[in-house]
Enzyme design. Structure first.
Site, PDB file in Angstrom:
ATOM      1  N   LYS A  48     -12.074 -10.535  -7.421  1.00 52.29           N
ATOM      2  CA  LYS A  48     -12.100  -9.109  -6.954  1.00 52.29           C
ATOM      3  C   LYS A  48     -11.908  -7.887  -8.070  1.00 52.29           C
ATOM      4  CE  LYS A  48      -9.927 -10.185  -2.624  1.00 52.29           C
ATOM      5  NZ  LYS A  48      -8.476 -10.532  -1.727  1.00 52.29           N
ATOM      6  N   GLN A  92      -2.378  -8.585  -0.851  1.00 56.93           N
ATOM      7  CA  GLN A  92      -2.984  -9.891  -0.751  1.00 56.93           C
ATOM      8  C   GLN A  92      -2.131 -10.581  -0.091  1.00 56.93           C
ATOM      9  OE1 GLN A  92      -5.998 -10.359  -2.537  1.00 56.93           O
ATOM     10  NE2 GLN A  92      -5.642 -12.603  -1.540  1.00 56.93           N
ATOM     11  N   ASP A 117      -9.263  -3.635   3.267  1.00 57.72           N
ATOM     12  CA  ASP A 117      -9.369  -5.152   4.109  1.00 57.72           C
ATOM     13  C   ASP A 117      -9.802  -4.778   5.616  1.00 57.72           C
ATOM     14  OD1 ASP A 117      -8.835  -7.103   2.830  1.00 57.72           O
ATOM     15  OD2 ASP A 117      -6.992  -7.362   2.645  1.00 57.72           O
TER      16      ASP A 117
END
Ligand code: NAP
Length: 289
Positions: A48, A92, A117
């Site tokens: 990322k 995460q 997300d």
């Protein structure tokens, strides 16, 4: 039949390239919060950060110790929610064992405007309305849509079978196919005869996490096969689809790795750009988010 390889590396590069101009003008940022040292998470976060560099986007990796308490994690989330310099952030997953039961509360704590997300109920609920309301869609289903679009694969009117019904992949993916006027069947662990359904699919998308679950006899001749599963095995990363046999029957198929994975990362970057655009719009009008 030699199938078309749905190359996620190529498609994601094109998507990232197309985002550079907006990144330069909007100057968004991404923060990734990691709790602990799960090796797979560390590797995903590195990808990322690398993609942020590719598009020239500001990024931060907020690495918290494995014994971080829920209160401390909430404090970090609140700080990111209120910091005007942070466009979007993600926590995460998976979280360490002592926090894993609180994932729904952690997701709920994230400001929907910064939820890049796309996991919170507000952003998932908006997707349910129509394609036009997919403002911050979950990155993996969104990546699948963009991969199919990159290769001009038509969705409208197709029989689509999605295997897996998680809140982050299978369910939103089914919704996105439905939003594009496919006829969608969603299968899961309780589906009585999985092969009966998968054999009917014009487009088969599999998100389970069981290598080799889908064999050639479960796939229709000429189907488009999208393998979302990623499992680390002794012989490397494996998808849910038996690539060698299924590629003899499919008209198009994703590799693992190099298929949906890179598209997921590119879609996250795209969500950061979109979040920034919508935040700027909402500054002008109370109701625009
Ligand atoms: P998950 O939350 O574990 O969901 C798996 C789904 O598969 C569940 O709906 C489960 O049903 C269903 N399932 C389990 N065994 C099955 C079977 N034998 N037949 C049919 N359905 C079955 O996992 P996830 O987060 O959705 O991820 C799925 C896979 O995609 C994993 O391998 C993950 O690593 C991968 N993934 C890849 C990307 C990427 O960027 N490529 C991104 C995210 C996830 P129940 O819940 O009823 O058990």
């Amino acid at each position: 039949m030699t199938p078309l390889l749905l190359d996620g590396r190529k498609a994601s590069q094109a998507l990232l390239e197309s985002l550079k101009k907006d990144v330069a003008s909007l100057n968004p940022s991404l923060t990734v919060v990691q709790v602990g040292d799960d090796p797979a998470s560390t590797s995903y976060i590195a990808q990322k950060m690398k993609s942020c560099d590719t598009v020239g986007m500001r990024h931060e990796h907020r690495h918290l110790p494995a014994d971080t308490t829920l209160e401390d994690l909430f404090a970090v989330i609140e700080e990111l929610n209120t910091n005007p310099d942070v466009t979007g952030f993600i926590v995460q997953l998976p979280l360490p064992v002592h926090l894993s039961q609180y994932v729904p509360q952690v997701i709920r704590a994230i400001n929907p405007m910064k939820d890049v997300d796309g996991f919170c109920a507000y952003n998932l609920g908006k997707m349910f309305l129509s394609k036009e309301f997919e403002h911050l869609p979950p990155a993996t289903p969104s990546g699948v849509m963009q991969l199919l679009a990159f290769y001009d694969i038509e969705i409208e009117g197709k029989d689509v079978v999605v295997v897996g019904h998680s809140n982050t992949v299978g369910k939103p993916l089914s919704t996105m196919f439905l939003n594009r006027n496919a006829t969608v069947t969603t299968c899961h662990i309780h589906t009585k005869d999985l092969a009966r359904h998968t054999r009917e699919a014009d487009i088969l998308a599999v998100a389970v996490g069981k290598p080799g679950l889908i064999s050639a006899d479960m796939v229709k001749e000429g189907a488009v096969v999208v393998d979302i599963g990623i499992t680390k095995t002794e012989s490397g990363l494996k998808g849910d689809v038996d690539f060698d046999s299924v590629s003899q029957k499919a008209s198009a198929i994703t590799p693992v790795p190099g298929g949906v994975g890179p598209m997921t990362v590119a879609s996250l970057i795209r969500n950061c750009v979109r979040a920034k655009q919508r935040q700027l719009e909402s500054e002008k009008s109370e109701n625009s988010f």
